[in-house]
Motif scaffolding. Structure first.
Motif, PDB file in Angstrom:
ATOM      1  N   LYS A  92      29.530  -9.322   1.502  1.00 34.52           N
ATOM      2  CA  LYS A  92      29.761  -9.581   2.956  1.00 34.52           C
ATOM      3  C   LYS A  92      31.568 -10.062   3.192  1.00 34.52           C
ATOM      4  CE  LYS A  92      26.230  -7.421   4.766  1.00 34.52           C
ATOM      5  NZ  LYS A  92      24.711  -7.563   5.460  1.00 34.52           N
ATOM      6  N   CYS A 135       1.016   6.385  -6.866  1.00 31.43           N
ATOM      7  CA  CYS A 135      -0.059   7.621  -7.267  1.00 31.43           C
ATOM      8  C   CYS A 135       0.568   9.066  -6.647  1.00 31.43           C
ATOM      9  CB  CYS A 135      -1.458   6.905  -6.357  1.00 31.43           C
ATOM     10  SG  CYS A 135      -2.036   5.407  -7.313  1.00 31.43           S
ATOM     11  N   ALA A 136       0.741   8.826  -5.831  1.00 31.76           N
ATOM     12  CA  ALA A 136       1.406  10.760  -5.797  1.00 31.76           C
ATOM     13  C   ALA A 136       1.976  11.135  -6.785  1.00 31.76           C
ATOM     14  CB  ALA A 136       1.883  10.972  -4.465  1.00 31.76           C
ATOM     15  N   MET A 196      26.751 -13.392   2.300  1.00 27.04           N
ATOM     16  CA  MET A 196      27.891 -13.654   3.239  1.00 27.04           C
ATOM     17  C   MET A 196      28.798 -14.818   2.645  1.00 27.04           C
ATOM     18  SD  MET A 196      27.214 -13.066   6.869  1.00 27.04           S
ATOM     19  CE  MET A 196      28.853 -12.390   6.843  1.00 27.04           C
ATOM     20  N   TRP A 206       2.564   2.700  -3.395  1.00 29.78           N
ATOM     21  CA  TRP A 206       0.710   2.343  -4.190  1.00 29.78           C
ATOM     22  C   TRP A 206       0.543   3.276  -4.258  1.00 29.78           C
ATOM     23  CZ3 TRP A 206      -1.577   1.523  -8.200  1.00 29.78           C
ATOM     24  CH2 TRP A 206      -2.988   2.335  -8.344  1.00 29.78           C
ATOM     25  N   ALA A 207       0.596   4.110  -3.297  1.00 23.13           N
ATOM     26  CA  ALA A 207       0.940   5.734  -2.852  1.00 23.13           C
ATOM     27  C   ALA A 207       0.807   6.491  -2.641  1.00 23.13           C
ATOM     28  CB  ALA A 207       0.434   5.606  -0.924  1.00 23.13           C
ATOM     29  N   ASP A 208       2.612   6.445  -2.858  1.00 24.14           N
ATOM     30  CA  ASP A 208       3.930   7.067  -3.258  1.00 24.14           C
ATOM     31  C   ASP A 208       3.529   7.015  -4.806  1.00 24.14           C
ATOM     32  OD1 ASP A 208       5.445   6.524  -1.032  1.00 24.14           O
ATOM     33  OD2 ASP A 208       6.884   5.285  -0.751  1.00 24.14           O
ATOM     34  N   LEU A 254       0.779  -1.379   0.170  1.00 28.34           N
ATOM     35  CA  LEU A 254      -0.106  -0.270  -0.221  1.00 28.34           C
ATOM     36  C   LEU A 254       0.560   1.528   0.140  1.00 28.34           C
ATOM     37  CD1 LEU A 254      -3.374  -0.519   2.025  1.00 28.34           C
ATOM     38  CD2 LEU A 254      -3.220  -0.124   0.234  1.00 28.34           C
ATOM     39  N   LYS A 255       2.237   1.342   0.889  1.00 33.44           N
ATOM     40  CA  LYS A 255       2.876   2.394   0.650  1.00 33.44           C
ATOM     41  C   LYS A 255       3.925   2.795  -0.230  1.00 33.44           C
ATOM     42  CE  LYS A 255       7.100   1.855   3.099  1.00 33.44           C
ATOM     43  NZ  LYS A 255       8.096   2.445   2.400  1.00 33.44           N
ATOM     44  N   HIS A 286      25.149 -11.389  12.780  1.00 32.41           N
ATOM     45  CA  HIS A 286      23.501 -11.269  12.510  1.00 32.41           C
ATOM     46  C   HIS A 286      23.019  -9.660  12.662  1.00 32.41           C
ATOM     47  CE1 HIS A 286      19.302 -11.829  13.321  1.00 32.41           C
ATOM     48  NE2 HIS A 286      19.068 -11.212  14.523  1.00 32.41           N
TER      49      HIS A 286
END
Lengths: 607, 260
Positions: free
Chosen positions: A523, A393-394, A417, A389-391, A386-387, A607
């Motif tokens: 790495k 569209c904007a 690694m 998608w929003a970006d 969604l994020k 880690h």
């Protein structure tokens, strides 16, 4: 038959005579951890070991039964020097186990604050007791219980000759009321051992004589490893016939005095079983310093093994440079590195004693492999991001329309690694750690477990070992390269690991860098397992070795590697920060923990 | 605004004030639970600046700091992230455990942490100039060895560094006394235990007892839990899982808080 009767008699009579309570005995081994933690937490030096003390001859009055039995002329008492806190291997002073255990802890508390040298045994101990009781009020009832239990076990003053009775009364006073600081009168015999006090190292047999003469600390015990579990009192004897020693220097294959002193070869003496048994019964082992070193010097065999016995060489040698810090330049093609393949490294399964740990590690590390997460802004995926998608569209409204990666995907993240484990296999790893293990065994177990862990997490890794004999032969042993999958052939080769010669670390690091540099992973970790400083028998020693290693490490860093060193050398703090940086190494205080710590460290590092 | 309790260890308050005045970013180094966060909160109140705290983690993205577009009933709209808000308002933005954040997120701090003091917002095309009171504060725990994480020298060299340790004995007693509301004698005993545990660092324990742990134990004691039990559950258990070590540490607790 005679012997049998003799033994039965001995058992019978010592049982009658010993004042202890074997049924309530507490072993040092079981309490060691607690004692150690308590000792260090209260200010005891972290480097001091907790060890079993041997029985010590004390000139005390014995009952007729004890005299008959021949026991109790020696008592096990607690004492301390710069190296170790020495406690009785077994405490059976009191009829209750809890009291014996409390006594161990009590001795640890006293030892944590005890001075190196005693001025007056009785007064110093009373001062220690008073301080401890003041600082920890919770100790008071425990101390009282110990004293109350101890007094009835001590000889009654009435049964002793006058001077000893006086002494005994003074000790009782000192125990009951340490604040008054009772000084002890001298008597013909040493006082009955006081298990609640620490004994001065300088005069264990007659603590009252301590102030008179404090001999210099015997250092002949330093560095020597004994397979005995009890610590013997070392006593240094002067070598009288020094001329004998000279003969040895005529041998051509000995290089110089200083060189073999540095190597601490004294550790690879094989202990003669009979000698060990004899030593077990002795109270003092008198060693002459020179003799000790002579025997170790004979053991120096610097010849390379014959071809039929040696590991299998792989190809011709590889020429590598070396850094000469005097001239501040790199000597091109100065070192010849020879790759080896271990002989007798037939495929073998994991040894029995590691299987449990390996299973545990595998399950832990598999968790890492299955660590999955949402990958955002993917061109395809299970769900709409969604994020993104929003970006999208904007930005489309704003006029520019980038590639629409508007899905998210749940995937395992790829641990991109490559790790190269490089083990120092110099001769010093042949030193004994404890009864069953040499350093190299611990290194081998560590590598075996680490390989299991790495294979289960799916990281790419290789394992090499190195040692050296001058610059003409740096031996670089292949256990596993990056291409080979992990399996029994690798395990077999690791199990065939043998300690080699010296530690020309720089060349080994350069070769490892070359191998690791060609790996495609992003790495790259170079993990070095070491047990001491870089050194070789030519000038590769001291500053020269350190500077070359440092140069090799900075080349490695320039090639994008992360070098990290795990060492069991306690003096490593002196030189490792210079080589690896403050955060680039770990010193293991307990080498025996290496097998389990190694995979743990790997996890922590990556880690 | 009520005064927040903070017991200074040295001249960190003055240093912070000077850095704030000079518009320099601040890096606080120190072990866990030694008072880094409390110090920043205290300074924010003292300087009368709003505070935005972000606990950094592996998945923290640049958008989490800067802001993102959200979908509303009328379409998409831009939502400022905590860093952007702090930059606009001239607030203090505190990034806790900054090494945990991904490398790319620390890069957006670079233009903010030098004399430019700007924050470019790629998504909206804005370039924000930080308001005068804005101060960037980051913290990390240097004891934690990880090769793949760590601040790049180019990032580190932009900051004024304050190095925190655990407070001195007397200060720590005051702090425990005050935060846990226990009698000074109990606080002194807790601190004594804490110091004993700290001597075990590197040898027996990986992490040592922080001031925060001592305060937690103090609070439990305050609410009526027996001291031995409180120390066991608040100090000993969090430090180790090894049964032998636990037993040894409990012996130590017993020494400090056992029945007399």
């Amino acid at each position: 038959m005679e012997e049998w009767i003799g033994n039965r008699w001995h058992k019978f009579i010592t049982r009658r005579a010993d004042r202890g309570f074997p049924a309530a005995a507490v072993e040092l081994e079981a309490e060691k951890k607690t004692i150690g933690v308590l000792f260090r937490a209260l200010g005891g030096a972290p480097g001091v070991r907790i060890e079993a003390a041997s029985a010590q001859e004390v000139f005390v009055r014995r009952s007729w039964l004890q005299r008959l039995a021949g026991s109790a002329q020696s008592a096990v008492i607690a004492w301390q020097d710069g190296d170790a806190l020495r406690l009785p291997p077994l405490l059976q002073v009191f009829p209750q186990q809890s009291l014996n255990r409390d006594l161990y802890l009590w001795l640890a508390i006293l030892a944590a604050r005890s001075p190196q040298q005693y001025r007056n045994w009785a007064l110093d101990n009373q001062r220690l007791v008073t301080e401890a009781l003041t600082q920890f009020p919770a100790l008071r009832p425990r101390y009282r219980r110990l004293v109350e239990a101890l007094l009835p076990l001590r000889p009654a003053p009435e049964s002793l000759p006058d001077d000893e009775a006086e002494l005994e009364r003074a000790i009782r006073r000192a125990l009951l009321d340490p604040q008054t600081a009772t000084d002890l009168p001298r008597a013909n015999r040493a006082p009955q051992p006081v298990p609640l006090w620490l004994y001065p190292q300088a005069a264990l047999d007659d603590p009252l004589a301590v102030a008179a003469d404090i001999p210099e600390e015997g250092d002949c015990t330093a560095g020597s490893t004994q397979s005995l579990s009890e610590r013997k009192r070392g006593e240094r004897a002067e070598e009288r016939e020094r001329r004998d020693g000279l003969m040895l220097f005529r041998l051509e294959n000995l290089f110089s005095w200083s060189e073999y002193v540095n190597l601490e070869r004294s550790e690879d003496d094989t202990e003669d079983e009979d000698a060990a048994a004899a030593a077990e019964d002795m109270e003092k082992i008198v060693l002459s310093r020179q003799r000790n070193q002579r025997s170790s010097s004979i053991r120096l065999s610097l010849d390379l093994p014959s071809e039929a016995y040696d590991d299998l060489p792989l190809g011709d040698g590889i020429r590598l440079p070396e850094w000469d810090w005097h001239r501040r330049r790199l000597l091109e093609d100065h070192v010849c590195l020879q790759a080896y393949y271990p002989r007798n490294g037939d495929p073998a399964p994991l040894p029995q004693h590691l299987r449990r740990d390996a299973a545990l590690l595998r399950s832990q590390f598999e968790q890492l492999r299955t660590q999955r997460c949402w990958l955002r802004s993917q061109l395809q995926g299970e769900e709409i991001d969604l994020k993104a998608w929003a970006d999208f569209c904007a930005s489309r409204l704003a006029g520019h329309a980038p590639e629409p990666g508007v899905y998210q995907s749940f995937r395992a993240t790829h641990r991109d690694m490559a790790t190269l484990l490089l083990a120092d296999l110099s001769m010093s790893t042949d030193a004994a750690l404890d009864e069953d293990n040499r350093v190299v065994d611990v290194v081998r177990d560590g590598l075996l477990l680490c390989a299991e862990a790495l294979a289960s997490v799916g990281d790419r890794f290789a394992i090499y070992g190195f040692s050296s004999v001058r610059r003409q032969q740096v031996r670089f042993t292949l256990f596993k390269n990056f291409a080979e999958p992990h399996g029994d052939p690798v395990r077999g080769r690791l199990l065939a690991m043998r300690p080699g010669f010296y530690t020309r670390m720089g060349a080994a690091i350069r070769q490892a860098t070359l191998i690791l540099r060609d790996q495609p992973q992003q790495k790259k970790l170079l993990l070095i397992l070491s047990d001491g400083k870089p050194n070789d028998i030519d000038r590769y020693e001291g500053r020269y070795g350190i500077e070359d290693t440092r140069e090799a490490l900075s080349e490695a860093r320039r090639a994008g590697l992360h070098p990290f060193c795990i060492t069991i050398d306690r003096s490593a703090e002196e030189y490792l920060p210079y080589l690896f940086g403050q955060n680039g190494f770990t010193v293991l205080n307990h080498p025996a923990h290496l097998p389990l710590r190694l995979p743990e460290l790997y996890h922590q590092l990556t880690h | 605004m009520s005064e927040l309790y903070y017991q200074p260890q040295a001249d960190e308050i003055e240093l912070f004030q000077s850095a704030h005045l000079q518009q320099l970013p601040i890096l606080i180094k120190g072990p866990t639970g030694c008072g880094k966060t409390r110090f920043v909160e205290y300074m924010a109140r003292k300087l009368e600046r709003p505070l935005y705290t972000v606990a950094c983690h592996d998945d923290l993205t640049a958008a989490d700091l800067v802001g993102r577009h959200l979908i509303g009933s009328t379409g998409t709209y831009w939502q400022d992230g905590p860093l952007t808000r702090a930059v606009r308002e001239g607030a203090i933005c505190y990034l806790d455990e900054v090494v945990e954040a991904r490398k790319d997120t620390t890069v957006i701090l670079h233009p903010l942490a030098d004399d430019r003091r700007t924050l470019p917002l790629e998504r909206t095309g804005e370039e924000l100039q930080a308001a005068p009171g804005f101060t960037l504060v980051v913290s990390y725990n240097p004891g934690y060895q990880n090769l793949l994480k760590g601040l790049k020298p180019s990032t580190r060299q932009r900051f004024v560094c304050l190095n925190f340790g655990y407070p001195h004995r007397e200060h720590e007693i005051d702090i425990v006394c005050r935060e846990a509301d226990v009698a000074p004698a109990v606080a002194a005993r807790l601190v004594e235990l804490g110091h004993a545990l700290r001597r075990l660092e590197q040898h027996d324990l990986e992490e040592v007892a922080s001031t925060r742990l001592l305060i937690h134990a103090g609070r439990m004691i305050n609410s009526g839990v027996s001291p031995v039990r409180a120390c066991g559950s608040c100090i000993v258990e969090p430090l180790s899982d090894d049964a032998d070590v636990l037993q040894a540490l409990m012996a130590l607790v017993d020494l400090h808080f056992g029945e007399t």
